[in-house]
Design an enzyme around this catalytic site. Sequence first.
Site, PDB file in Angstrom:
ATOM      1  N   GLU A  38      -7.035 -44.849   0.651  1.00 19.29           N
ATOM      2  CA  GLU A  38      -6.175 -45.026   1.825  1.00 19.29           C
ATOM      3  C   GLU A  38      -6.527 -46.344   2.526  1.00 19.29           C
ATOM      4  O   GLU A  38      -7.684 -46.700   2.673  1.00 19.29           O
ATOM      5  CB  GLU A  38      -6.400 -43.860   2.782  1.00 19.29           C
ATOM      6  CG  GLU A  38      -5.623 -43.927   4.080  1.00 19.29           C
ATOM      7  CD  GLU A  38      -5.965 -42.803   5.040  1.00 19.29           C
ATOM      8  OE1 GLU A  38      -5.146 -42.515   5.919  1.00 19.29           O
ATOM      9  OE2 GLU A  38      -7.061 -42.214   4.910  1.00 19.29           O
ATOM     10  N   LYS A 103       2.818 -41.408   5.326  1.00 19.11           N
ATOM     11  CA  LYS A 103       1.949 -40.276   5.629  1.00 19.11           C
ATOM     12  C   LYS A 103       2.610 -39.326   6.633  1.00 19.11           C
ATOM     13  O   LYS A 103       2.993 -39.723   7.732  1.00 19.11           O
ATOM     14  CB  LYS A 103       0.623 -40.784   6.173  1.00 19.11           C
ATOM     15  CG  LYS A 103      -0.436 -39.718   6.423  1.00 19.11           C
ATOM     16  CD  LYS A 103      -1.713 -40.373   6.929  1.00 19.11           C
ATOM     17  CE  LYS A 103      -2.833 -39.367   7.183  1.00 19.11           C
ATOM     18  NZ  LYS A 103      -4.053 -40.046   7.692  1.00 19.11           N
ATOM     19  N   CYS A 137      -4.761 -38.520   2.636  1.00 20.63           N
ATOM     20  CA  CYS A 137      -5.894 -38.034   3.432  1.00 20.63           C
ATOM     21  C   CYS A 137      -5.639 -36.697   4.135  1.00 20.63           C
ATOM     22  O   CYS A 137      -5.711 -35.647   3.529  1.00 20.63           O
ATOM     23  CB  CYS A 137      -6.325 -39.128   4.416  1.00 20.63           C
ATOM     24  SG  CYS A 137      -8.045 -38.969   4.983  1.00 20.63           S
TER      25      CYS A 137
END
Length: 249
Positions: A38, A103, A137
């Site tokens: 990331e 995300k 994540c």
Amino acid sequence: MTIAIVQTDIRWADPAVNRLRIEELIKDQSADLFVLPEMFSTGFATQPEGIAEEDNSSLAWMKEIALQRQAAIAGSIAVRDDEHYYNRFYFVKPDGEISTYDKRHLFTYGEEDLFFTAGTERTIVEYQGIRFLLEVCYDLRFPVWSRNRKDYDIILYVANWPTSRMIVWNTLLRARAIENQCFVAGVNRVGSDPTCEYSGGSMVIDAYGKVIADCGTDMPCCKTVELDLDRLNAFRKKFPVLDDADMLG
């Protein structure tokens, strides 16, 4: 297909240095896909002003690497798009085709949600006959978002996951692989940023929950593994867990 998980030490807010570090790690490796952590070019910048990329330099670099290596490359970058910031996961193919995922679950504990705009759609990329679900994540903690609807074969989780929560990382990666009857590749960083320490633990897990590639902890690493899709499909046919999954709204 052979994939390479690239566990790198990210220098804070220094894209040029971080790209060079990745090039050094992968220079002697051969793979069909290289997966980076990331925000691989800057580190996890929850306050992106002055740090997030506006010139697309790292995306241009990804396209260059993909062309040179004749391999796909994937990882997330903090970007500014018009007036919004996104934690954007890019999957770049050798022919220059680009797929993106923004995300969905912003890390509210670290105030990522105060500065970034959340994505709203899942992204699945097909490459060399394998279907990849792109996740970033904190998405790892939300199983409904990553539920396998028989539409993917492997989840890519790219992360800056701190050392203090590594038990969670190790546990949930296995859980996502088992419950979704798929491969999971979790790619984390090592080193430190202004707020956290990171110890890596990047790995690839099969649908049985077995680790089939492991970068270990604390050191930069590039590890390759071959994905056996025929074995995965045979397991799904013999033990059709996904047929009994709860329906989603």
